[in-house]
Scaffold this motif. Structure first.
Motif, PDB file in Angstrom:
ATOM      1  N   UNK A  71       1.015  -1.140   0.076  1.00 62.54           N
ATOM      2  CA  UNK A  71       0.027  -0.130  -0.080  1.00 62.54           C
ATOM      3  C   UNK A  71       0.905   1.396   0.102  1.00 62.54           C
ATOM      4  N   UNK A  72       0.673   2.100  -0.885  1.00 62.95           N
ATOM      5  CA  UNK A  72       1.380   3.195  -1.022  1.00 62.95           C
ATOM      6  C   UNK A  72       0.507   4.604  -0.760  1.00 62.95           C
ATOM      7  N   UNK A  73      -0.709   4.575  -0.622  1.00 66.06           N
ATOM      8  CA  UNK A  73      -1.437   5.773  -0.324  1.00 66.06           C
ATOM      9  C   UNK A  73      -2.696   5.690  -0.300  1.00 66.06           C
ATOM     10  N   UNK A  74      -3.498   6.454   0.101  1.00 64.54           N
ATOM     11  CA  UNK A  74      -4.904   6.233   0.473  1.00 64.54           C
ATOM     12  C   UNK A  74      -5.714   8.016   0.246  1.00 64.54           C
ATOM     13  N   UNK A  75      -6.532   7.949  -0.484  1.00 62.36           N
ATOM     14  CA  UNK A  75      -7.327   9.172  -0.456  1.00 62.36           C
ATOM     15  C   UNK A  75      -8.910   8.974  -0.453  1.00 62.36           C
ATOM     16  N   UNK A  76      -9.641  10.065  -0.270  1.00 60.33           N
ATOM     17  CA  UNK A  76     -10.886  10.069  -0.416  1.00 60.33           C
ATOM     18  C   UNK A  76     -11.586  10.265  -1.636  1.00 60.33           C
ATOM     19  N   UNK A  77     -12.522   9.467  -2.419  1.00 63.30           N
ATOM     20  CA  UNK A  77     -13.239   9.691  -3.438  1.00 63.30           C
ATOM     21  C   UNK A  77     -14.524   9.331  -3.474  1.00 63.30           C
ATOM     22  N   UNK A  78     -15.214  10.490  -3.694  1.00 69.43           N
ATOM     23  CA  UNK A  78     -16.599  10.172  -3.522  1.00 69.43           C
ATOM     24  C   UNK A  78     -17.234   9.711  -2.146  1.00 69.43           C
ATOM     25  N   UNK A  79     -16.639   9.841  -1.165  1.00 74.08           N
ATOM     26  CA  UNK A  79     -17.092   9.495   0.134  1.00 74.08           C
ATOM     27  C   UNK A  79     -16.560   8.069   0.590  1.00 74.08           C
ATOM     28  N   UNK A  80     -15.718   7.686  -0.416  1.00 70.72           N
ATOM     29  CA  UNK A  80     -14.967   6.218  -0.251  1.00 70.72           C
ATOM     30  C   UNK A  80     -13.605   6.358   0.022  1.00 70.72           C
ATOM     31  N   UNK A  81     -12.877   5.499   0.611  1.00 73.69           N
ATOM     32  CA  UNK A  81     -11.512   5.662   0.891  1.00 73.69           C
ATOM     33  C   UNK A  81     -10.833   4.700  -0.197  1.00 73.69           C
ATOM     34  N   UNK A  82      -9.992   5.273  -1.358  1.00 76.50           N
ATOM     35  CA  UNK A  82      -9.191   4.396  -2.383  1.00 76.50           C
ATOM     36  C   UNK A  82      -8.050   4.248  -1.843  1.00 76.50           C
ATOM     37  N   UNK A  83      -7.564   3.068  -1.881  1.00 74.17           N
ATOM     38  CA  UNK A  83      -6.152   2.665  -1.678  1.00 74.17           C
ATOM     39  C   UNK A  83      -5.221   2.514  -3.270  1.00 74.17           C
ATOM     40  N   UNK A  84      -4.187   2.721  -2.938  1.00 75.01           N
ATOM     41  CA  UNK A  84      -3.122   2.713  -4.151  1.00 75.01           C
ATOM     42  C   UNK A  84      -2.092   1.905  -3.682  1.00 75.01           C
ATOM     43  N   UNK A  85      -1.927   0.885  -4.688  1.00 70.98           N
ATOM     44  CA  UNK A  85      -0.853  -0.078  -4.441  1.00 70.98           C
ATOM     45  C   UNK A  85       0.290  -0.104  -5.487  1.00 70.98           C
ATOM     46  N   UNK A  86       1.730  -0.607  -5.045  1.00 71.07           N
ATOM     47  CA  UNK A  86       2.701  -0.864  -6.178  1.00 71.07           C
ATOM     48  C   UNK A  86       3.129  -2.172  -5.944  1.00 71.07           C
ATOM     49  N   UNK A  87       3.621  -2.907  -7.079  1.00 68.56           N
ATOM     50  CA  UNK A  87       4.165  -4.027  -7.185  1.00 68.56           C
ATOM     51  C   UNK A  87       5.415  -4.071  -6.307  1.00 68.56           C
ATOM     52  N   UNK A  88       5.800  -5.259  -5.322  1.00 71.60           N
ATOM     53  CA  UNK A  88       6.982  -5.313  -4.835  1.00 71.60           C
ATOM     54  C   UNK A  88       7.854  -6.651  -5.312  1.00 71.60           C
ATOM     55  N   UNK A  89       7.014  -7.193  -5.981  1.00 68.51           N
ATOM     56  CA  UNK A  89       7.518  -8.586  -6.854  1.00 68.51           C
ATOM     57  C   UNK A  89       7.239  -8.532  -8.425  1.00 68.51           C
ATOM     58  N   UNK A  90       8.285  -9.193  -9.110  1.00 64.00           N
ATOM     59  CA  UNK A  90       8.065  -8.947 -10.548  1.00 64.00           C
ATOM     60  C   UNK A  90       7.162 -10.103 -11.115  1.00 64.00           C
ATOM     61  N   UNK A  91       6.231 -10.093 -11.964  1.00 61.93           N
ATOM     62  CA  UNK A  91       5.602 -10.996 -12.371  1.00 61.93           C
ATOM     63  C   UNK A  91       6.343 -12.041 -13.485  1.00 61.93           C
ATOM     64  N   UNK A  92       7.764 -11.694 -13.668  1.00 61.02           N
ATOM     65  CA  UNK A  92       8.516 -12.369 -14.672  1.00 61.02           C
ATOM     66  C   UNK A  92       9.516 -13.319 -13.991  1.00 61.02           C
ATOM     67  N   UNK A  93       9.431 -14.554 -14.557  1.00 64.11           N
ATOM     68  CA  UNK A  93      10.634 -15.452 -13.850  1.00 64.11           C
ATOM     69  C   UNK A  93      11.623 -15.724 -14.759  1.00 64.11           C
ATOM     70  N   UNK A  94      12.833 -15.725 -14.531  1.00 63.41           N
ATOM     71  CA  UNK A  94      13.963 -16.198 -15.292  1.00 63.41           C
ATOM     72  C   UNK A  94      13.757 -17.618 -15.504  1.00 63.41           C
TER      73      UNK A  94
END
Length: 200
Positions: A71-94
């Motif tokens: 979780x990197x942030x939250x903000x109010x959007x039309x009365x609801x709390x919106x959560x923002x995320x970023x990836x900490x793992x890559x979806x590509x494997x060697x």
């Protein structure tokens, strides 16, 4: 594309949490989207993936529990709390990480990736995505010894790692506002496979 192709996970042991994260197609797509876009909310991801918001929100929570997003942030959007995320793992494997996965999982993931490549390429063709001169569709048949096979695999893996670096450099330039032009949404679908023996 959770298959060999980039060096995002090179020299790292396969994380069982990442394997579990990639075991569901929607979680894989969410991780891929966050890896490309940086930060996004479940609502934004659902819109980009054309997936139900409830499903996306559930799988984002699973990815959070697996330490694959944060979780990197939250903000109010039309009365609801919106959560923002970023990836900490890559979806590509060697290639080594991919080889450690169960064969049944690899086959399912491969079938899903092939379907997505064909679907995305077909949609792009209808929309004129191959009209630009720089667009590429190539098919090359090769006859290789075992060393040649390994050399080609390494070459393509390095090429995709370079493509990822070009993507990252583009994101930096965009963040600095170095261009007024909109970004080019592009995709590379690359296949290297052993053909079945030809009957004589």
């Amino acid at each position: 594309m959770s298959s060999p192709g980039t060096d995002a996970g090179r020299d790292r042991p396969l994380d069982p949490n990442l394997a579990k994260a990639l075991s569901h197609p929607l979680r894989q797509r969410i991780l891929e989207r966050l890896s490309v876009d940086g930060e996004a909310s479940p609502t934004q991801i659902a819109r980009l993936l054309d997936a139900p918001l409830a499903n996306v929100a559930y799988h984002v929570r699973v990815l959070l529990e697996l330490d694959c997003v944060e979780l990197v942030g939250t903000r109010q959007v039309r009365g609801a709390l919106e959560h923002t995320y970023r990836a900490t793992a890559h979806p590509w494997l060697d290639a080594e990480q991919w080889a450690r996965l169960p064969s049944s999982f690899r086959r399912q993931a491969l079938a899903r990736t092939l379907r997505e490549i064909v679907s995305d390429a077909s949609d792009a063709a209808v929309a004129g995505g191959f009209d630009q001169p720089a667009a590429l569709v190539r098919r090359v048949g090769l006859r290789l010894d075992e060393q040649g096979w390994q050399d080609i695999a390494a070459l393509l893996e390095n090429m995709l790692a370079s493509a990822q670096q070009i993507h990252d450099d583009s994101a930096v330039r965009a963040a600095k506002g170095e261009s007024d032009l909109p970004p080019v949404e592009a995709e590379i679908g690359l296949l290297l496979f052993r053909c079945p023996p030809q009957s004589t």
